[in-house]
Design an enzyme around this catalytic site. Structure first.
Site, short mmCIF file in Angstrom:
data_model
loop_
_atom_site.label_atom_id
_atom_site.label_comp_id
_atom_site.label_asym_id
_atom_site.label_seq_id
_atom_site.Cartn_x
_atom_site.Cartn_y
_atom_site.Cartn_z
N ASP A 85 -0.38 4.40 1.07
CA ASP A 85 -0.64 5.37 2.14
C ASP A 85 0.06 4.99 3.44
O ASP A 85 0.46 3.84 3.65
CB ASP A 85 -2.15 5.56 2.35
CG ASP A 85 -2.87 4.30 2.81
OD1 ASP A 85 -2.45 3.19 2.41
OD2 ASP A 85 -3.84 4.41 3.59
N HIS A 143 0.81 -1.22 0.00
CA HIS A 143 0.00 0.00 0.00
C HIS A 143 0.84 1.27 0.00
O HIS A 143 1.96 1.30 0.52
CB HIS A 143 -1.04 0.01 1.13
CG HIS A 143 -0.51 -0.01 2.52
ND1 HIS A 143 -0.22 1.14 3.22
CD2 HIS A 143 -0.24 -1.02 3.37
CE1 HIS A 143 0.20 0.83 4.44
NE2 HIS A 143 0.21 -0.49 4.56
N ASP A 163 6.20 0.22 6.90
CA ASP A 163 4.76 0.04 6.69
C ASP A 163 4.27 1.12 5.75
O ASP A 163 3.83 2.15 6.20
CB ASP A 163 4.04 0.10 8.05
CG ASP A 163 2.52 0.00 7.94
OD1 ASP A 163 2.03 -0.41 6.89
OD2 ASP A 163 1.84 0.36 8.93
N HIS A 222 3.70 2.73 13.04
CA HIS A 222 2.67 3.68 13.51
C HIS A 222 3.21 4.51 14.68
O HIS A 222 2.46 5.27 15.29
CB HIS A 222 1.36 2.99 13.93
CG HIS A 222 0.60 2.39 12.79
ND1 HIS A 222 -0.74 2.13 12.85
CD2 HIS A 222 0.99 1.98 11.56
CE1 HIS A 222 -1.15 1.59 11.72
NE2 HIS A 222 -0.10 1.48 10.91
N ASP A 234 1.22 -10.33 0.95
CA ASP A 234 0.98 -8.96 1.42
C ASP A 234 1.86 -8.70 2.65
O ASP A 234 2.59 -9.58 3.11
CB ASP A 234 -0.52 -8.80 1.78
CG ASP A 234 -0.94 -7.35 1.99
OD1 ASP A 234 -0.15 -6.43 1.71
OD2 ASP A 234 -2.09 -7.14 2.45
N GLU A 249 -5.20 1.75 2.45
CA GLU A 249 -5.16 0.61 3.37
C GLU A 249 -5.33 1.05 4.82
O GLU A 249 -6.01 0.39 5.61
CB GLU A 249 -3.84 -0.15 3.20
CG GLU A 249 -3.75 -1.47 3.98
CD GLU A 249 -3.31 -1.35 5.43
OE1 GLU A 249 -3.49 -2.31 6.19
OE2 GLU A 249 -2.82 -0.27 5.83
N GLU A 250 -4.69 2.16 5.17
CA GLU A 250 -4.69 2.58 6.58
C GLU A 250 -6.05 3.06 7.06
O GLU A 250 -6.24 3.29 8.26
CB GLU A 250 -3.63 3.68 6.80
CG GLU A 250 -2.19 3.23 6.59
CD GLU A 250 -1.70 2.22 7.65
OE1 GLU A 250 -2.49 1.86 8.53
OE2 GLU A 250 -0.54 1.80 7.55
C1 LIG Z 1 5.09 -16.40 18.94
C2 LIG Z 1 5.51 -15.35 18.05
C3 LIG Z 1 5.61 -13.94 18.59
C4 LIG Z 1 5.36 -13.03 17.49
C5 LIG Z 1 5.22 -11.62 17.79
C6 LIG Z 1 4.37 -10.97 16.76
C7 LIG Z 1 4.88 -9.67 16.34
C8 LIG Z 1 3.96 -9.04 15.36
C9 LIG Z 1 4.70 -8.59 14.20
C10 LIG Z 1 4.21 -7.81 13.30
C11 LIG Z 1 2.83 -7.29 13.26
C12 LIG Z 1 2.79 -6.04 12.48
C13 LIG Z 1 1.46 -5.85 11.88
C14 LIG Z 1 1.63 -5.02 10.63
C15 LIG Z 1 0.41 -4.93 9.83
C16 LIG Z 1 -0.50 -3.85 10.33
C17 LIG Z 1 -1.14 -3.12 9.22
C18 LIG Z 1 -2.01 -2.04 9.80
O1 LIG Z 1 -1.56 -1.19 10.52
N1 LIG Z 1 -3.30 -2.06 9.50
C19 LIG Z 1 -4.28 -1.16 10.07
C20 LIG Z 1 -5.44 -1.16 9.14
C21 LIG Z 1 -6.49 -0.21 9.54
C22 LIG Z 1 -7.72 -0.36 8.67
C23 LIG Z 1 -8.81 0.55 9.10
N2 LIG Z 1 -9.79 -0.11 9.86
C24 LIG Z 1 -4.69 -1.67 11.44
O2 LIG Z 1 -4.68 -2.87 11.69
O3 LIG Z 1 -5.06 -0.84 12.27
ZN LIG Z 2 0.54 -1.49 6.38
ZN LIG Z 3 -0.17 0.53 9.04
#
Ligand SMILES: CCCCCCCC/C=C\CCCCCCCC(=O)N[C@@H](CCCCN)C(=O)O
Ligand SMILES: [Zn+2]
Ligand SMILES: [Zn+2]
Length: 478
Positions: free
Chosen positions: A102, A100, A132, A440, A193, A166-167
């Site tokens: 944005d 994405h 991100d 973020h 993705d 996306e955000e």
């Molecule tokens: C046992 C294993 C331990 C693992 C630890 C996990 C660590 C997590 C790693 C990464 C997670 C990062 C997530 C990145 C994607 C997030 C994308 C995002 O910010 N999306 C927004 C979309 C908002 C849409 C509007 N409603 C969000 O989720 O807020």
């Molecule tokens: Zn993202």
């Molecule tokens: Zn994000």
């Protein structure tokens, strides 16, 4: 550069070696992308000037992609981009690379360098979007550009989709691209993705980094809680005000965690596959979850990130009340952002939330919600998963563990369940807890070396996908 006469022709494998000049060009291209402030504030407040500029920018820095006759480019929903790469063997099912444009807002405060400067410091490129998700976007485009410059002709057709919102939900970008492809009768072998990483230092006692490919993602619900009371003079207050009642309600929600769902899903599989990497006695405990499941589920709760992997989380994100210092407030409102565990549904979580609040004076309104995403296959026959696993092993030979997991955030890929059952969320870069907090947050940055490796990863992945055979069988990494 058309495909006429090239049907089913295999172009020789091209090594992912980039010249010094190419390496400088690719890092400068990423910096330029970071400098364009494509901020999404809300679904109605996008920086459309920046989004338009970004469209011009990718044309400028990836000219070969735009000039290649077997690649079709379309703008969708005004600012999103869809590239259709024909492929020389149309009998192979296409796949999609997704990213994405944005980013979330980034006020200057707290940053070591301004968030939209794209400045390089001590080998790191700083700025909003470096993790991100402009890193993925630019790496995908850059890898394709470099392959095309080397006259590589992909065999397997694929799409590149670059969403612009996306955000703030993806409804005008990814969702429209999905509808367009559905109308064209497209079915995808898999999608890659954003959403997970090579995780380093997230689990105490586990010294080795491991790649987690997210095969599902949590659902979400924004819940508005409201209390109405008769306004009046603050000199003679009632026993309870709307603010007091609502505060108690949201506090109960915060203090009462949703049930721990650690059980049969991807996280159980992940921990079983990681078991032998732990020292004694954790290795024995994780290899015998039939016996130690309650112990492990409690252990996962102890850290706020692993906690998010085993239950629906409850975050109080907005609170509004009061009109004047000496007026009893007529209304108090709060918004609770819940991230729904793959083993639950929106309806189940809504009922749980109402039961926890247990106060009829509090009204509930669901502002928006969707269920968790289905679990994509990660078995030996799952092409997308196996291609990612194969590419991790070749590009990161030091990472010998690849496990399925869940994505705790939401991604544009959720709009594509109509086109494929194989949705994989994975960024081929190392992530430490500090890096996780920068997403973020403040001082989001990527090392130049990590970005170059991300380009290399996509360069290899595209070539690996040009096979009609499955990658070598999955040797359970135990
Ligand atoms: C046992 C294993 C331990 C693992 C630890 C996990 C660590 C997590 C790693 C990464 C997670 C990062 C997530 C990145 C994607 C997030 C994308 C995002 O910010 N999306 C927004 C979309 C908002 C849409 C509007 N409603 C969000 O989720 O807020
Ligand atoms: Zn993202
Ligand atoms: Zn994000």
């Amino acid at each position: 550069k058309g495909l006429r006469g090239k049907e089913h022709e295999r172009t020789p494998r091209i090594t992912s070696h980039f010249s010094q000049k190419e390496r400088v060009t690719m890092r400068e291209a990423l910096k330029g992308a970071i400098q364009i402030p494509t901020v999404s504030f809300s679904s109605k407040e996008l920086n459309t000037t920046a989004l338009t500029e970004f469209g011009r920018y990718i044309r400028k820095v990836f000219p070969t992609v735009f000039q290649t006759s077997f690649i079709q480019h379309e703008v969708v929903g005004e600012y999103s981009h869809l590239f259709t790469v024909q492929g020389s063997d149309p009998s192979l099912q296409p796949y999609m690379l997704l990213a994405h444009i944005d980013v979330v807002p980034a006020p200057d405060e707290g940053w070591d360098v301004p968030p939209f400067s794209g400045l390089e410091r001590d080998g790191f490129i700083y700025g909003r979007g470096t993790l991100d998700n402009k890193n993925s976007l630019m790496a995908i485009m850059q890898a394709l550009e470099l392959l095309l410059i080397r006259n590589y002709i992909p065999r397997r057709p694929f799409f590149i989709a670059l969403g612009h919102d996306e955000e703030v939900s993806g409804v005008n970008g990814a969702q429209k691209i999905s509808a367009l492809l559905q109308a064209r009768g497209v079915q995808l072998a898999f999608i890659v993705d954003e959403g997970s990483f090579i995780l380093d230092g997230f689990i105490p006692n586990l010294k080795k980094p491991f790649a987690m490919i997210s095969v599902s993602e949590k659902g979400a619900m924004n819940l508005l809680l409201q209390v109405n009371m008769t306004p009046g003079h603050s000199s003679a207050p009632p026993k309870e005000t709307s603010i007091g009642i609502l505060s108690a309600a949201v506090s109960r929600l915060e203090q009462t965690p949703m049930p721990n769902m650690f059980g049969d899903g991807p996280m159980k599989m992940a921990l079983q596959q990681l078991a032998n990497e732990f020292p004694f006695p954790a290795n024995i405990i994780l290899s015998n979850l039939w016996l130690f499941r309650p112990l492990v589920s409690r252990w996962m709760e102890r850290n706020y990130i692993t906690n998010a992997l085993v239950r629906t989380t409850t975050a109080l994100t907005m609170f509004n009340a009061g009109v004047k210092v000496n007026v009893i407030p007529p209304v108090a409102q709060a918004i609770v952002n819940l991230r729904i565990d793959p083993a639950q549904t929106v309806q189940e979580v809504l009922k749980l939330a109402k039961d926890i609040v247990a106060d009829d004076r509090v009204q509930f309104q669901v502002l928006g919600a969707f269920d968790p995403l289905p679990v994509s296959p990660s078995d030996d026959q799952a092409l997308g998963y196996q291609l990612l696993r194969q590419t991790v092993h070749s590009v990161f030979p030091e990472v010998n563990i690849v496990v399925p997991g869940i994505c705790i955030g939401n991604t544009d890929s959720r709009h594509f369940t109509n086109l494929t059952t194989g949705i994989y969320r994975f960024n081929p870069i190392y992530l430490q807890p500090q890096g996780f907090r920068s997403i973020h947050g403040i001082n989001e940055k990527i090392s130049v070396q990590a970005y170059e490796t991300q380009v290399k990863f996509i360069f290899e992945l595209i070539q690996n996908a040009d096979t009609d055979r499955m990658p070598a069988p999955h040797l359970h990494e135990l």
